[in-house]
Design a protein around this motif. Structure first.
Motif, short mmCIF file in Angstrom:
data_model
loop_
_atom_site.label_atom_id
_atom_site.label_comp_id
_atom_site.label_asym_id
_atom_site.label_seq_id
_atom_site.Cartn_x
_atom_site.Cartn_y
_atom_site.Cartn_z
N TYR A 3 44.80 38.04 45.29
CA TYR A 3 45.37 38.28 46.60
C TYR A 3 46.72 38.94 46.49
CZ TYR A 3 41.78 35.87 49.06
OH TYR A 3 40.58 35.54 49.60
N ASP A 4 46.77 40.09 45.78
CA ASP A 4 47.97 40.88 45.82
C ASP A 4 47.64 42.10 46.65
OD1 ASP A 4 46.16 41.72 44.00
OD2 ASP A 4 47.58 42.33 42.49
N LYS A 5 46.56 42.03 47.35
CA LYS A 5 46.07 43.04 48.27
C LYS A 5 45.39 42.28 49.30
CE LYS A 5 43.97 43.32 44.13
NZ LYS A 5 44.68 42.54 43.37
N LEU A 6 44.73 41.38 48.05
CA LEU A 6 44.04 40.61 48.83
C LEU A 6 44.55 39.77 49.57
CD1 LEU A 6 42.31 39.14 45.96
CD2 LEU A 6 42.52 39.81 46.04
N LEU A 7 44.46 39.74 49.34
CA LEU A 7 44.31 38.81 50.15
C LEU A 7 45.25 37.87 49.91
CD1 LEU A 7 42.26 37.95 48.99
CD2 LEU A 7 42.18 38.68 49.54
N LEU A 8 46.05 37.11 50.51
CA LEU A 8 46.84 35.90 50.30
C LEU A 8 47.99 36.12 49.34
CD1 LEU A 8 44.12 33.14 50.21
CD2 LEU A 8 45.55 33.88 52.08
N TYR A 398 42.49 31.38 43.83
CA TYR A 398 42.92 32.78 43.79
C TYR A 398 44.01 32.93 42.76
CZ TYR A 398 46.05 30.90 47.46
OH TYR A 398 46.92 30.14 48.18
N TYR A 399 44.42 34.17 42.55
CA TYR A 399 45.41 34.48 41.52
C TYR A 399 46.65 35.09 42.14
CZ TYR A 399 47.76 36.90 37.69
OH TYR A 399 48.70 37.34 36.80
N TYR A 400 47.82 34.60 41.71
CA TYR A 400 49.11 35.20 42.07
C TYR A 400 49.67 35.89 40.83
CZ TYR A 400 49.95 32.94 46.63
OH TYR A 400 49.92 32.55 47.94
N SER A 401 49.97 37.16 40.95
CA SER A 401 50.54 37.87 39.81
C SER A 401 51.97 37.40 39.55
CB SER A 401 50.52 39.38 40.06
OG SER A 401 51.23 39.69 41.23
N PRO A 409 55.48 33.46 35.44
CA PRO A 409 54.14 33.64 34.89
C PRO A 409 53.13 33.93 35.99
CG PRO A 409 54.64 31.31 35.07
CD PRO A 409 55.90 32.04 35.44
N GLY A 410 51.97 34.48 35.61
CA GLY A 410 50.87 34.57 36.55
C GLY A 410 50.37 33.18 36.87
N LYS A 411 49.79 33.01 38.06
CA LYS A 411 49.35 31.68 38.47
C LYS A 411 47.91 31.71 38.96
CE LYS A 411 53.03 29.09 37.85
NZ LYS A 411 53.86 28.63 38.97
N PHE A 412 47.09 30.87 38.35
CA PHE A 412 45.74 30.58 38.82
C PHE A 412 45.90 29.43 39.82
CE2 PHE A 412 41.47 28.64 37.12
CZ PHE A 412 40.93 28.71 38.39
N ILE A 413 45.72 29.73 41.11
CA ILE A 413 45.95 28.75 42.16
C ILE A 413 44.62 28.06 42.48
CG2 ILE A 413 46.84 28.36 44.48
CD1 ILE A 413 48.93 29.46 42.56
N HIS A 439 41.49 38.18 36.24
CA HIS A 439 42.59 38.75 37.00
C HIS A 439 43.91 38.76 36.25
CE1 HIS A 439 40.41 39.63 40.51
NE2 HIS A 439 40.29 38.40 40.98
N HIS A 440 44.29 37.62 35.65
CA HIS A 440 45.59 37.62 34.98
C HIS A 440 45.61 38.65 33.86
CE1 HIS A 440 49.33 36.45 33.16
NE2 HIS A 440 48.70 36.37 31.99
N PHE A 441 44.57 38.67 33.07
CA PHE A 441 44.51 39.57 31.92
C PHE A 441 44.64 41.02 32.38
CE2 PHE A 441 42.87 41.65 28.21
CZ PHE A 441 43.06 40.76 27.16
N GLN A 442 43.83 41.43 33.35
CA GLN A 442 43.81 42.82 33.80
C GLN A 442 45.11 43.20 34.50
OE1 GLN A 442 42.83 43.81 37.54
NE2 GLN A 442 43.90 45.64 36.84
#
Length: 618
Positions: A3-8, A398-401, A409-413, A439-442
């Protein structure tokens, strides 16, 4: 889901330039007729594009580590929007001219092609005014604003001082958001009322009685509760909150609850909106980067559902579950789904146990990543529970970059609400999707493009079919990770969980097009998901509401994954014993997010080159 576009995320997509123009460099307008070299002209043009992006999204700029934008909020006015698009069209015209020059570097050519792809997409969607319906149970002011201070480090006196200026502007921004939503309401350009269920509670949580009497308890003021904040900073923050934010939040709450929700449209299809047929076609192109008809996607989805269901039957057979029903496969499948949804063994009793298990899974995955990848991201990632104020209506995760510059750090929420509907057997696939190598990797690797010599503007790009297609592909990489041939899916129930997640994405092709192009009801879509996956009734309804709220977005996952898997099969067939999975993954990821057509072009160039070990092929 990213959700860096996505959403949220707190990207405010669709907004325009901000209150004051800032720049990270001196930018001179570029003219392709200049006698300067193509590389110089391309860099100047990308400088303009990058500054336009940062000015349009100052909060995202701060999160990227561009802290010169810390005092600003997005300007949502029509004037700023028009200024942005005028600049975009100018840049696109000059990019087309540059593409005709013979001295153009291959990497510059790709950057210009990407600039045009993003620009064409934005202009196609411009007249539909999607910014006027930026409020659902999944996204909107009420989801990102309350998490702002969790996403952005505000620790030093300079950062707190800049944030106080931003805080003072937030009230004005909220007023502009109300104007946008009101304009959409007047034009019938709203999300369906059904996807506004739960928004009243979310909006009410933005300003509670406690926040009025104890302002420092509000999430927006959390930086001033921490050690190091001065008394004068606290006093100023409270004064700004009481003078500008309380009135703005009160007006927002009143408008949403008394005017917006009751008067939102009752139909659910995107095609019911003004010029809806053309809108849905544009959204399919926007999210998938492919020009496909809805019926073609629908039929592909039905075929994928049947293919995956056969694999699910095979797992049930391997488990020797209810062999007494072997001659009644449909009944056996239904009974197995009931078993998965109702057996306590598949569910956690508390959220802390779930979070500990995710940490264990993450470490297990990390151990085997070098088998599949030569290049690992520098930015670490972590696991975090989803905020309770949005969890009830939010997706499973979801993922927060993150940001190296901001030391975040990136966060797996992880959504830890309704634990009785968050099965253990889906956790491995979900971790692979949201964290690594998904997501975090890419995204973390894409954040390093500037360090590899590409323009920082490239780091801002996101194409949903690529980002979500990669994450779905990453779920399947679980079979390639680990000491055994089954990878990290050696438990048959975990295999079923992976197939269930893949099934969700195949179902999306069917129900998204069913709802938005074929007249399906919400109830029909929910029933289709329940009959073909292990999704619980709550999760099925939440998923269907997401497709209602976000037309076309759900199509990107499966279409992107199918394209990446097709490219992998083609490379394996063409290269034979010379095929190196790590080199293939370099090719997919090393240029950042791409439209699927450009991804295919560059992977095919690599396949046809004399050096398949090279990570970058112009």
């Amino acid at each position: 889901m990213a959700y860096d576009k996505l959403l949220l995320t707190i990207l405010i997509c669709g907004c325009a330039a901000s209150h004051q123009t800032a720049s990270v460099r001196d930018v001179e307008p570029v003219t392709a007729s200049s006698t300067q070299s193509s590389s110089v002209l391309t860099k100047q043009l990308l400088d303009e594009a990058y500054d336009a992006y940062l000015n349009r999204n100052p909060i995202s700029a701060s999160m990227r580590g561009e802290r010169a934008f810390d005092k600003r909020v997005p300007d949502l006015s029509s004037e700023a929007r028009n200024t942005y698009f005028a600049g975009l069209e100018s840049r696109m015209g000059r990019a087309r001219e540059l593409l005709n020059r013979s001295d153009l570097d291959p990497n510059d050519r790709l950057s210009l092609e990407l600039l045009l792809a993003k620009g064409d997409d934005a202009i196609t969607l411009r007249d539909f005014h999607r910014e006027e319906q930026r409020l659902t149970q999944l996204n909107g002011l009420q989801t990102w604003l309350m998490q702002l201070t969790r996403r952005l480090p505000i620790q030093t006196p300079q950062e707190r001082g800049d944030y106080l200026v931003r805080l003072a502007y937030l009230g004005e921004m909220i007023q502009e958001e109300i104007k946008l939503l009101r304009r959409g309401l007047e034009r019938g350009n709203t999300p369906p009322r059904v996807v506004l269920e739960g928004v009243e509670d979310q909006v009410s949580s933005m300003l509670t009685r406690t926040h009025r009497t104890e302002p420092l308890e509000h999430p927006l003021l959390s930086p001033f509760k921490r050690e190091g904040a001065s008394e004068s900073e606290r006093t100023e923050a409270i004064e700004i909150f009481q003078r500008t934010l309380i009135p703005a939040l009160e007006e927002f709450q009143n408008f949403v609850i008394t005017s917006y929700i009751p008067n939102a449209r009752t139909s659910i299809a995107a095609t019911d909106l003004p010029d809806g047929q053309r809108l849905y076609r544009a959204l399919i192109q926007h999210y998938t980067t492919k020009s496909l008809e809805a019926e073609t996607i629908h039929q592909l989805g039905l075929a994928e559902v049947e293919r995956i269901k056969k694999q699910m039957f095979a797992v049930i057979e391997d488990l020797e579950w209810r062999i007494d029903l072997a001659d009644q496969p449909d009944e056996r499948f239904r009974e197995f789904l009931v078993h998965l949804r109702s057996s306590p063994e598949f569910y956690f009793e508390n959220s802390s146990s779930m979070m500990r298990e995710y940490a264990v899974i993450g470490k297990e995955i990390d151990l085997y990543l070098p088998r599949l990848f030569r290049t690992l991201p520098r930015l670490p990632y972590g696991f975090e529970e989803m905020d309770a104020s949005i969890a009830e209506r939010a997706p499973t995760a979801y993922y927060y970059s993150g940001s190296l510059e901001n030391a975040k750090p990136g966060k797996f929420i992880v959504n830890t609400s309704k634990l009785s509907e968050r099965p253990k057997y889906e956790m491995r696939a979900l971790a692979l999707h949201e964290a690594v190598p998904g997501h975090h990797f890419q995204i973390a690797l894409a954040q390093e493009l500037a360090a590899s010599g590409l323009h920082p503007w490239r780091e801002t790009l996101s194409f949903t079919a690529f980002v979500e297609g990669w994450a779905l592909y990453a779920e399947q990489l679980g079979y390639d990770l680990g000491a055994d041939s089954c990878g990290i899916y050696c438990n048959p129930y975990d295999q079923f969980g992976q197939l269930s997640y893949e099934m969700w994405r195949a179902i999306r092709l069917v129900v998204d097009t069913g709802i938005h192009a074929k007249g399906w009801s919400r109830e029909k879509a929910v029933a289709f998901m329940l009959n073909n996956s292990s999704a619980s009734p709550h999760n099925a309804r939440a998923e269907i509401d997401r497709y209602v709220a976000w037309p076309g977005q759900a199509l990107a996952y499966k279409l992107g994954e199918l394209e990446i898997n097709k490219l992998r099969r083609e490379a394996m067939s063409k290269l034979g014993d010379a095929f190196d999975i790590r080199a293939f993954h370099d090719q997919v990821l090393s240029r950042g997010a791409l439209p699927l057509g450009l991804l295919r072009r560059y992977v095919q160039l690599w396949m046809n080159s004399s050096d398949q070990g090279s990570s970058m092929t112009p």
